[in-house]
Design a protein around this motif. Structure first.
Motif, short mmCIF file in Angstrom:
data_model
loop_
_atom_site.label_atom_id
_atom_site.label_comp_id
_atom_site.label_asym_id
_atom_site.label_seq_id
_atom_site.Cartn_x
_atom_site.Cartn_y
_atom_site.Cartn_z
N GLU A 51 0.82 -1.22 0.00
CA GLU A 51 0.00 0.00 0.00
C GLU A 51 0.85 1.26 0.00
N ARG A 52 1.89 1.21 0.82
CA ARG A 52 2.80 2.34 0.89
C ARG A 52 3.47 2.55 -0.46
N GLY A 53 3.82 1.44 -1.07
CA GLY A 53 4.45 1.52 -2.39
C GLY A 53 3.52 2.13 -3.43
N LYS A 54 2.25 1.76 -3.34
CA LYS A 54 1.28 2.29 -4.31
C LYS A 54 1.08 3.80 -4.11
N ALA A 55 0.97 4.19 -2.86
CA ALA A 55 0.80 5.62 -2.56
C ALA A 55 2.01 6.41 -3.05
N PHE A 56 3.15 5.82 -2.82
CA PHE A 56 4.40 6.48 -3.24
C PHE A 56 4.44 6.63 -4.76
N GLY A 57 4.13 5.55 -5.46
CA GLY A 57 4.16 5.57 -6.92
C GLY A 57 3.19 6.58 -7.49
N HIS A 61 3.39 9.93 -10.31
CA HIS A 61 2.62 9.85 -11.55
C HIS A 61 2.64 8.45 -12.16
N VAL A 62 2.92 7.47 -11.36
CA VAL A 62 2.88 6.09 -11.87
C VAL A 62 1.46 5.55 -11.72
N ASP A 63 0.98 4.94 -12.77
CA ASP A 63 -0.34 4.31 -12.76
C ASP A 63 -0.42 3.33 -11.58
N PRO A 64 -1.36 3.52 -10.66
CA PRO A 64 -1.42 2.66 -9.45
C PRO A 64 -1.47 1.18 -9.80
#
Lengths: 388, 388, 388, 388
Positions: A51-57, A61-64
């Protein structure tokens, strides 16, 4: 001169493994890769916490959907896409480097790998073999090698400005580990744990940078043998925090590398002096825009980045004109530009006609540490050093 | 603070062997000895050419009758006079040091001897024995040891300002011998001739200065063993012109000394860094008025000679006030002042309560060269080093 | 190269007024004059306390009968002797300089006078007239002018190495007077008392040194006009402790001198940069062995004293070989050597064919202070400056 | 510590006027704005040649339809879009700054304007008025102000670490214009043409940077009056290429600024020293990671960026950890981060609680040049300087 236009027709689709929230090294990888539009950051497995990685990405501007929970998923999922990542940078703890890099190469990705590449010559040679087999590009992150004055040094030496090289005198000796900073700081603890950091601390952490700088500047000189005196000055530390290595080269030159984390009061301490028959050059990583050039019998000169009198190869990487200070970010940017160009050439089947910190450089770094440890553990005896 | 008044009641009656016309070293001996009225130059065997020596002495206000053709005559004739010389400085070629120094001591003279004291530990121990037997004072000319910031360093270390010493990193590496300067220059030729210069060139010429500086600053640390990698880079040179020595000390510290004459482009290159548990100090002989003091975790400081914040022992030798540069002559003057005081105390039967470069320091220098040569000639193996 | 043999046939019989016990300036006068046997110290009025002066002189091997209670007695008594003093150095408080110097010249003595020479242009011109009338030699003690790299700078400029001079940028700005050090220290109090120190503090104390250095290096450039902004930052101080002076020269160049005693944290701060059409040189009095030489479009170089590449005139004063640091004492020694040679030539009726800080230099220093004060007191208006 | 995550929720939609192909300044604007995802480059009028501008923009991932032939079209067309640009950076020749900036503000855009803002105080005040009227954010590109050690200096001064400020001593004096580089180089010619560059060359080009640095560090000190001595050393040059300005401040301090393009041999030469009652700080733009801190009576210290002992405000901008060199790009990045934050707060109606180089700073720079020119043209008379 670089003005920020991309150097290749189509930006490389690029992903990261590691380098997530709070990671300094992740930041410099991204800053370097993205600044000149040669890379698009399209995917990542930034964090062990998905989850943290997704928020960070998302912040980047990285597509979740392309922010993955782990590198295995990332490599597998991206492989299915037509617009999947072509290249990946790996900025995870040292003990994961080998496995992830190998998986990435085997997944058909070009790799920019944090150093140290791995812990044993065996693993290193295996990675080298994997690179050969897959035909992919692999960079090892020797981030100081991209400074313009390193290129200037390389060209001066190649041009014979120093005469035949006699002495290579290097140090990367800071004071940041003069006490047990690893006590109570998990972020530091793995670095002095042989299980996680490998057989060496300071030599792997800082010494290998010098080994690569020497190779970059003097590609024709090969180590014949070395001896190493290493110490663990801080009580309870299992790995060395100080080491002095003497090397003999095949051309008759001698080398000396001081790797240390206990050089109290020194903030950084990465410096070298290359002595030739007729002149020497000296460089300090804290003042990377300058290179001292000292011809015997003449007044010493301080060459500056970006000026009219330096070699074209060094000038080519100038981003802001002489006098203005560039820093470590520009060094990394220069290396990532090379990474983009190398990938581009590789995919077009063209020959790569420039130097870069390749997998073999990584092999040599691992081997150097291994040989130093061997000597150090054997009462600092001389260890022979046939070329890997 | 020194204002030039003499430090002892009666100036020492002083003579010189060597140091005649055109001798730089003779000049600095005289400048140092005579500046503060602690010595009167009353006799000399300045030159192997008696007439030239007499003319030279006359220029220095020496009674022509006391300008002797050789040291033997001088010692014999002066011994007959009630006002004969009490002390003598010896500034002749290296291969004559032992013989003349021994003769001087046995003639009842105090001796200030150019370095190297001699070539073998055997000779060195014999001189040490002779000093003991005769009860005379002997100084070995380690001229850099008189700089105020060396005293400051010594006191800082003694005071624990650095914490326990871990690393001693030294170099005396200039470029003046990067080509065969000895070809066609008799004044240089003897220095690379094993018969005249002894078993070493650069190590004896420059390295021993560092060995003594280390002893002066850290009198309690003893070398346990060392290894030495030495090279003769200039074709045809029989003795080493470059050497790297690693030392292990009895307190667990390690040391490194780089002695070189082929460090192209470097004018002088005498520098050291002493690393303790909590702080380091660094010094450069070309900028002797300053001492870098770097406490881990704090901004590095540059201490200056003559200021209010340095230790009293260092301040005591100030001749001109902080900010004004002192140089090598002042360092020598400080040593000659000690020589005068030591002689004065010796003759009065008082104990000498200060440090100086004594015959034992000379022994240790000779021994260090000998051990380095032994290691270097034995494939750079480790050589154990019991205290002489 | 100087080896300490005297430069003249017969040493000058020399005396001192002032410079007695505890005087730093007296010590450097003696050290400089006596080191090379060009002078014999034969008489003195060292102290206002006759007994203390006699005791002091005795320490210096001066015949007690020739240790006088005051300068008047000294000049009168010495004049009666066949072996009376020929030259005298005056190291007394500033407000006595004019009177004693004039008396000395009129007594037929050559004079080495501490700066400032006097307080008014009128007095200065009178001294200049007296020198002319008596035909004696007079040196004003601009002690930094004897450094070898000042001679090097002078020759480089004369040789056109810099092209036409455009900018003279100088500072002598230390922090030693940033608080009221004069409170409670008699030795400092007179320096800020207009009755004793004259019309200026920092400008006279430090600024005039720069004025003379500029004249020594660029003898052909004359100031046309100047303006001065001066301040007394420390409360209660009557004289300026900081001043910025802008000068316009007759050749179109501009100059800037920052004189200060309140430059907090700076130990010494005597530095200059001379900018020509094609190159600049820069020098720092705390590192006098070096001169930065920066040609536009080339890498800057640091020239070192005593090396093969500097001009012969600079090399001639070398006392210890390149690399070894010389200091302020050597600068003074070089000036005293010139003093001896000038006296020798004067007494033989020969022309003096070298530059030195003569009475006219003293006149120009006094005039510069006077003009700066005039401007500063007149709302920092421009003041014209016809050549004295 | 900055890790590259954006500092605001929604990136600013951003465009550029100028800064197209071959523009160094355009590159650094983009590098600074884009590195941390605070801005999206969505539109541009990059070039006076529309096709070239379109090709250039495409390279930067800008939608070709939003690459406009001129700024008028851009502002008009973008205003029609819901996702139109919110902010614009202007990197065109100096003589267009005023017009384009005014148009941008009036089009409702936030503006980051290259310096100099304009040529007359009248224009400057008009821009200030326009900012007030429109309520938009305007930054003037004083790119050195973002260095961490400038923030450190500001906080030290505010904290009283130096005591009351007495002297501000600054220079930006390089040698790049020591000959008529403008002859035959159109890119340089406009800079010395009064019609295009305004009333000053070096003072506007380099001097104003110092004026702003002084304001940034000492916001409470106001200039009361100044005088300026300016020269055109290179034949045929109409504008000054060298100027010395003395300033008096309302708190009793004095300032000095040396602006020059004829300081031969100096590559950059941007440096300052701020002297307070008890300590000074000094900084050199070529070594921006360090700040010298010199307390009177103590050993001088060199503070380094990113360390534990500097103030939090300075530390906050650290991107790579102490020891690693940052450069000019990081300074600009810090300023663009502030730009993003200021816009964000502005649009939310929040108060801006941090300093930045605002339109008033631009006004003060223009005014300073105007006053210097007035003095210089009036025989370097003092010019009073009421606050704009």
């Amino acid at each position: 001169m670089i003005y920020g236009e991309k150097n290749i027709e189509n930006p490389i689709r690029w992903g990261m493994v590691g380098g997530g929230i709070g990671s300094q090294i992740g930041y410099i990888h991204r800053s370097a890769a993205l600044r000149d539009f040669n890379f698009d950051l399209v995917a990542g497995a930034f964090d062990i916490d998905p989850e943290r990685g997704k928020a960070f990405g998302k912040n980047l501007h990285v597509d979740p959907e392309r922010c993955y929970p782990d590198y295995q998923t990332m490599f597998a999922e991206e492989a299915k896409r037509e617009d999947g990542v072509q290249a990946v940078s790996i900025a995870t703890p040292n003990f994961t480097h080998y496995t992830i890099a190998k998986a990435a190469l085997e997944a058909g990705l070009h790799v920019y790998l944090e150093k140290p590449m791995c812990f044993t010559t065996e693993e290193a040679l295996d990675l080298e073999e994997t690179v050969k087999k897959t035909g992919k590009i692999m960079f090892v992150s020797y981030g100081y090698a991209g400074h313009q004055m390193i290129e200037q040094a390389r060209e001066m030496i190649a041009n014979g400005d120093l005469g035949k090289i006699r002495i290579v005198n290097m140090q990367f000796a800071h004071g940041g580990n003069n006490v047990a900073v690893e006590k109570g700081a998990a972020s530091q603890a793995w670095r002095v744990d042989p299980k996680k950091a490998g057989p060496a601390f300071s030599m792997g952490d800082v010494g290998t940078h010098l080994v690569y700088l020497a190779e970059a500047m003097m590609p024709d000189m090969k180590i014949k043998r070395l001896m190493c005196s290493k110490q663990s000055f801080v009580e309870g530390r299992q790995l060395e925090d100080n080491a002095m290595t003497i090397m003999e080269y095949d051309n008759g030159a001698v080398g000396y590398i001081w790797s240390s984390g206990v050089n109290a009061g020194e903030l950084f301490g990465e410096r070298f002096r290359i002595v030739g028959e007729k002149a020497s050059i000296a460089w300090d990583a804290e003042h990377p825009n300058f290179l001292s050039y000292e011809v015997q019998g003449e007044a010493p000169r301080v060459l500056a980045r970006g000026t009219g009198y330096i070699y074209d190869g060094a000038k080519a990487d100038d981003r802001i004109g002489a006098g203005h200070p560039e820093g470590l970010f520009e060094s990394w940017s220069n290396l990532y530009t090379k990474f983009a160009k190398a990938i581009d050439k590789c995919e077009k089947g063209e020959e790569i006609d420039f130097w870069y910190p390749d997998v073999h450089a990584g092999v040599l770094g691992v081997k150097w540490v291994e040989k130093c440890v061997e000597s150090g553990n054997n009462d600092s005896a001389w260890v022979s050093y046939e070329e890997a």
